[in-house]
Design an enzyme around this catalytic site. Structure first.
Site, short mmCIF file in Angstrom:
data_model
loop_
_atom_site.label_atom_id
_atom_site.label_comp_id
_atom_site.label_asym_id
_atom_site.label_seq_id
_atom_site.Cartn_x
_atom_site.Cartn_y
_atom_site.Cartn_z
CG ASP A 33 -2.06 0.99 1.08
OD1 ASP A 33 -3.22 0.55 0.91
OD2 ASP A 33 -1.79 2.22 1.15
CB ILE A 34 0.79 4.27 -2.12
CG1 ILE A 34 1.88 5.14 -2.69
CG2 ILE A 34 -0.46 5.06 -1.81
CD1 ILE A 34 1.57 5.68 -4.08
CG ASN A 91 -12.34 -0.55 3.66
OD1 ASN A 91 -12.73 -0.90 4.77
ND2 ASN A 91 -11.16 0.00 3.46
CG HIS A 104 -8.62 -2.99 -2.54
ND1 HIS A 104 -9.54 -2.31 -3.31
CD2 HIS A 104 -8.48 -2.28 -1.40
CE1 HIS A 104 -9.93 -1.22 -2.65
NE2 HIS A 104 -9.31 -1.19 -1.49
CG HIS A 106 -6.77 -2.87 2.96
ND1 HIS A 106 -6.03 -1.72 2.79
CD2 HIS A 106 -7.99 -2.62 2.41
CE1 HIS A 106 -6.78 -0.81 2.17
NE2 HIS A 106 -7.97 -1.33 1.93
P1 AMP Z 1 -9.84 1.40 0.19
O1 AMP Z 1 -10.21 2.58 1.04
O2 AMP Z 1 -10.13 0.10 0.85
O3 AMP Z 1 -10.40 1.53 -1.20
O4 AMP Z 1 -8.26 1.44 0.10
C1 AMP Z 1 -7.55 1.91 -0.99
C2 AMP Z 1 -6.09 1.81 -0.63
O5 AMP Z 1 -5.33 1.94 -1.82
C3 AMP Z 1 -5.59 2.87 0.35
O6 AMP Z 1 -5.04 2.22 1.50
C4 AMP Z 1 -4.52 3.62 -0.46
O7 AMP Z 1 -3.43 4.01 0.34
C5 AMP Z 1 -4.12 2.59 -1.49
N1 AMP Z 1 -3.57 3.12 -2.73
C6 AMP Z 1 -4.09 4.09 -3.52
N2 AMP Z 1 -3.32 4.27 -4.60
C7 AMP Z 1 -2.32 3.38 -4.52
C8 AMP Z 1 -1.19 3.06 -5.35
N3 AMP Z 1 -0.94 3.73 -6.50
N4 AMP Z 1 -0.36 2.06 -4.94
C9 AMP Z 1 -0.59 1.40 -3.80
N5 AMP Z 1 -1.62 1.65 -2.98
C10 AMP Z 1 -2.48 2.62 -3.33
#
Ligand code: AMP
Length: 120
Positions: A33-34, A91, A104, A106
């Site tokens: 995760d970024i 989520n 996705h 986590h």
């Molecule tokens: P959600 O709120 O469950 O949709 O989580 C989306 C997740 O994607 C968040 O934890 C972000 O930090 C992560 N995220 C968004 N863009 C990227 C990216 N380019 N690379 C890795 N993680 C990302």
């Protein structure tokens, strides 16, 4: 919700945006995760175009379902999370706080994670 092929994870799957890959198989990709919220914070995504856990679990093929959940197990094993334990979280939709409309999971680990729900 219809699938938006321009979402950020679709772009990662097409190689248009880089990611810190930790695992890849026929049916799944996993990357860091970024904005990590734990010492280990990895996202596992299916390669197919599914908006959410709801969409994936209702409509994916048996091969995709098996391939995805085998990937979750393999990633947790590969990252050394299994013995101490970890948290898996998906989520879904607006009440679930889903930001990226590509399913996705986590995976959080590397410390005791405390109570399940935040207050945000
Ligand atoms: P959600 O709120 O469950 O949709 O989580 C989306 C997740 O994607 C968040 O934890 C972000 O930090 C992560 N995220 C968004 N863009 C990227 C990216 N380019 N690379 C890795 N993680 C990302």
């Amino acid at each position: 919700m219809t699938y938006d092929p321009q979402n950020i994870f679709a772009r990662i799957l097409r190689g248009e945006i880089p990611c810190q890959k930790v695992f890849e198989s026929e049916h799944a990709l996993a990357f860091h995760d970024i904005h990590p919220q734990a010492p280990v914070h990895v996202l596992v995504i299916p390669k197919g175009a599914y908006v959410s856990l709801q969409d994936f679990s209702a409509t994916a093929s048996p091969d995709e379902l098996t391939g995805f959940f085998r990937a979750v197990a393999a990633v947790a094993q590969q990252l050394g999370l299994v013995e101490a334990g970890y948290r898996a979280l998906a989520n879904v939709g607006s009440n679930g706080g889903q930001e990226v409309p590509h399913f996705h999971v986590h995976l959080f680990g590397g410390r005791r994670l405390g109570s399940m729900l935040g207050r945000g």
